[in-house]
Design a protein around this motif. Sequence first.
Motif, PDB file in Angstrom:
ATOM      1  N   GLU A 105       3.158  10.425  23.016  1.00 56.92           N
ATOM      2  CA  GLU A 105       2.408  11.598  23.476  1.00 56.92           C
ATOM      3  C   GLU A 105       1.336  12.057  22.492  1.00 56.92           C
ATOM      4  N   ALA A 106       1.604  11.977  21.177  1.00 54.95           N
ATOM      5  CA  ALA A 106       0.647  12.572  20.242  1.00 54.95           C
ATOM      6  C   ALA A 106       0.811  12.023  18.835  1.00 54.95           C
ATOM      7  N   VAL A 107      -0.278  12.145  18.067  1.00 54.30           N
ATOM      8  CA  VAL A 107      -0.287  11.893  16.630  1.00 54.30           C
ATOM      9  C   VAL A 107      -0.787  13.164  15.957  1.00 54.30           C
ATOM     10  N   LEU A 108       0.002  13.683  15.034  1.00 53.69           N
ATOM     11  CA  LEU A 108      -0.387  14.848  14.247  1.00 53.69           C
ATOM     12  C   LEU A 108      -1.052  14.346  12.973  1.00 53.69           C
ATOM     13  N   ASP A 109      -2.355  14.551  12.858  1.00 53.63           N
ATOM     14  CA  ASP A 109      -3.143  13.954  11.780  1.00 53.63           C
ATOM     15  C   ASP A 109      -3.088  14.827  10.526  1.00 53.63           C
ATOM     16  N   GLY A 110      -2.387  14.321   9.512  1.00 50.73           N
ATOM     17  CA  GLY A 110      -2.302  15.023   8.233  1.00 50.73           C
ATOM     18  C   GLY A 110      -2.950  14.270   7.105  1.00 50.73           C
ATOM     19  N   GLY A 111      -3.851  13.320   7.424  1.00 48.21           N
ATOM     20  CA  GLY A 111      -4.519  12.555   6.388  1.00 48.21           C
ATOM     21  C   GLY A 111      -3.667  11.403   5.877  1.00 48.21           C
ATOM     22  N   ALA A 112      -4.099  10.816   4.762  1.00 48.67           N
ATOM     23  CA  ALA A 112      -3.399   9.671   4.177  1.00 48.67           C
ATOM     24  C   ALA A 112      -2.114  10.113   3.482  1.00 48.67           C
ATOM     25  N   CYS A 113      -1.093   9.266   3.550  1.00 51.56           N
ATOM     26  CA  CYS A 113       0.191   9.554   2.882  1.00 51.56           C
ATOM     27  C   CYS A 113       0.066   9.286   1.390  1.00 51.56           C
ATOM     28  N   ASP A 114       0.678  10.147   0.575  1.00 49.24           N
ATOM     29  CA  ASP A 114       0.539  10.048  -0.875  1.00 49.24           C
ATOM     30  C   ASP A 114       1.340   8.908  -1.476  1.00 49.24           C
ATOM     31  N   VAL A 115       2.602   8.747  -1.065  1.00 56.89           N
ATOM     32  CA  VAL A 115       3.477   7.747  -1.686  1.00 56.89           C
ATOM     33  C   VAL A 115       3.198   6.367  -1.123  1.00 56.89           C
ATOM     34  N   ARG A 151      18.258   0.564   0.275  1.00 59.32           N
ATOM     35  CA  ARG A 151      16.875   0.111   0.363  1.00 59.32           C
ATOM     36  C   ARG A 151      16.083   0.741  -0.765  1.00 59.32           C
ATOM     37  N   PRO A 152      15.404  -0.048  -1.602  1.00 55.74           N
ATOM     38  CA  PRO A 152      14.499   0.560  -2.584  1.00 55.74           C
ATOM     39  C   PRO A 152      13.301   1.160  -1.881  1.00 55.74           C
ATOM     40  N   GLY A 153      12.683   2.144  -2.495  1.00 61.46           N
ATOM     41  CA  GLY A 153      11.562   2.801  -1.833  1.00 61.46           C
ATOM     42  C   GLY A 153      10.772   3.681  -2.772  1.00 61.46           C
ATOM     43  N   GLY A 154      10.266   4.798  -2.240  1.00 57.90           N
ATOM     44  CA  GLY A 154       9.317   5.642  -2.945  1.00 57.90           C
ATOM     45  C   GLY A 154       9.871   6.421  -4.120  1.00 57.90           C
ATOM     46  N   LEU A 155      11.192   6.465  -4.289  1.00 56.43           N
ATOM     47  CA  LEU A 155      11.805   7.088  -5.462  1.00 56.43           C
ATOM     48  C   LEU A 155      12.431   5.982  -6.294  1.00 56.43           C
ATOM     49  N   PRO A 156      11.982   5.772  -7.535  1.00 56.08           N
ATOM     50  CA  PRO A 156      12.492   4.648  -8.328  1.00 56.08           C
ATOM     51  C   PRO A 156      14.005   4.694  -8.510  1.00 56.08           C
ATOM     52  N   VAL A 157      14.621   3.522  -8.447  1.00 52.55           N
ATOM     53  CA  VAL A 157      16.077   3.418  -8.582  1.00 52.55           C
ATOM     54  C   VAL A 157      16.531   3.956  -9.940  1.00 52.55           C
ATOM     55  N   GLU A 158      15.755   3.690 -10.982  1.00 54.57           N
ATOM     56  CA  GLU A 158      16.154   4.119 -12.322  1.00 54.57           C
ATOM     57  C   GLU A 158      16.317   5.633 -12.409  1.00 54.57           C
ATOM     58  N   GLY A 168      -3.353  -1.816 -12.797  1.00 50.85           N
ATOM     59  CA  GLY A 168      -1.939  -2.163 -12.915  1.00 50.85           C
ATOM     60  C   GLY A 168      -1.001  -0.985 -12.780  1.00 50.85           C
ATOM     61  N   ASP A 169      -1.407   0.053 -12.047  1.00 51.40           N
ATOM     62  CA  ASP A 169      -0.602   1.260 -11.856  1.00 51.40           C
ATOM     63  C   ASP A 169       0.282   1.067 -10.617  1.00 51.40           C
ATOM     64  N   LEU A 170       1.607   1.059 -10.795  1.00 52.31           N
ATOM     65  CA  LEU A 170       2.512   0.815  -9.679  1.00 52.31           C
ATOM     66  C   LEU A 170       2.490   1.946  -8.650  1.00 52.31           C
ATOM     67  N   VAL A 171       2.243   3.176  -9.085  1.00 47.71           N
ATOM     68  CA  VAL A 171       2.144   4.287  -8.135  1.00 47.71           C
ATOM     69  C   VAL A 171       0.942   4.077  -7.219  1.00 47.71           C
ATOM     70  N   GLU A 172      -0.190   3.718  -7.802  1.00 51.98           N
ATOM     71  CA  GLU A 172      -1.381   3.441  -6.997  1.00 51.98           C
ATOM     72  C   GLU A 172      -1.137   2.246  -6.079  1.00 51.98           C
ATOM     73  N   ALA A 173      -0.471   1.218  -6.582  1.00 53.48           N
ATOM     74  CA  ALA A 173      -0.201   0.030  -5.777  1.00 53.48           C
ATOM     75  C   ALA A 173       0.696   0.359  -4.590  1.00 53.48           C
ATOM     76  N   ALA A 174       1.706   1.188  -4.812  1.00 53.46           N
ATOM     77  CA  ALA A 174       2.596   1.580  -3.721  1.00 53.46           C
ATOM     78  C   ALA A 174       1.834   2.341  -2.645  1.00 53.46           C
TER      79      ALA A 174
END
Length: 323
Positions: A169-179, A198-205, A271-277
């Motif tokens: 029905e719809a897409v709510l446009d909030g811009g690009a996702c940060d993570v 599942r690994p993801g946007g919060l580092p396992v460490e 080589g920034d992993l945050v930017e790469a993600a």
Amino acid sequence: MNRAIPTETLKADPQGLARAAELLARGGLVAFPTETVYGLGADARDDTAVARIFEAKGRPRFNPLIVHLPDIAAARRIALFPDAAERLAGAFWPGPLTLVLPLRPDAGLSPLVTAGNDTVALRLPAHPVARALLERFGGPVAAPSANPSGKVSPTRAEHVTEGLAGRIEAVLDGGACDVGLESTIVGIGADGAATLLRPGGLPVEVIEDCLGHPLARRGEDAAISAPGQLGSHYAPEAGIRLEARAPRAGELWLGFGPGCEGAAMNLSPGGDLVEAAANLFHHLRAMDALAQTGQVIAVAPIPEHGLGRAINDRLRRAAAPRP
């Protein structure tokens, strides 16, 4: 679906939020931004609405969904919270962490949400648009990523419409996702044992530091208990070759870090992993659009630490043989 339906694009303003909440209440499907990726939301209590998620995505019925909630009180009404879950929720919610917890018998969710499991995946997103929508709607929202099942996850509203226009029905446009990567998923049993699902946007460490001990790891042959555990997933149309320090003849090269001169695109030149993600899914989509029929995307090596673990997990699934 048998016929196309009009798909609205809504602004993330009071009128757009009100319309999105109204559509959810009517059993509609609404894509909305989180800090990780765009989710495809439906009322998690409505069997028909939840079934439409699977229909729109072409998603296997045995793959559970994440329930998005506005606050911890709403989460406690749906699941049991062992001490380890309370600790992680207190430290990382709202944010890119999903907890798979024992389901309360009176949770009131559609059984399609849990795919028949006695556990449920819960998350409190941090994105202000997602939080505003959840508060406005006032109920649990089941929301996998807003893309056809197995394809590259969407990090912008236009990615959603490319894959799902005419089905929702719809897409709510909030811009690009940060993570730009889906949430990390941790399962916590009634005994308090914590397992990385599942690994993801919060580092396992960071999670392990909070708990004070390592997370157990899910066995490769374990039953599917959370989203993102299918062997082939997040796949572009083009083939993928990993650990490519240089492209072979005819390949498109997706670089990472310095020393990738000549790459068609670079996940992070510094080589920034945050930017790469944050760039991963957008760059995979862009590379896929560049690729000719039969052409392979060669991906430079990504370090296996921090967010690199999650990036590599997504890339390995994207490169896996297609079912």
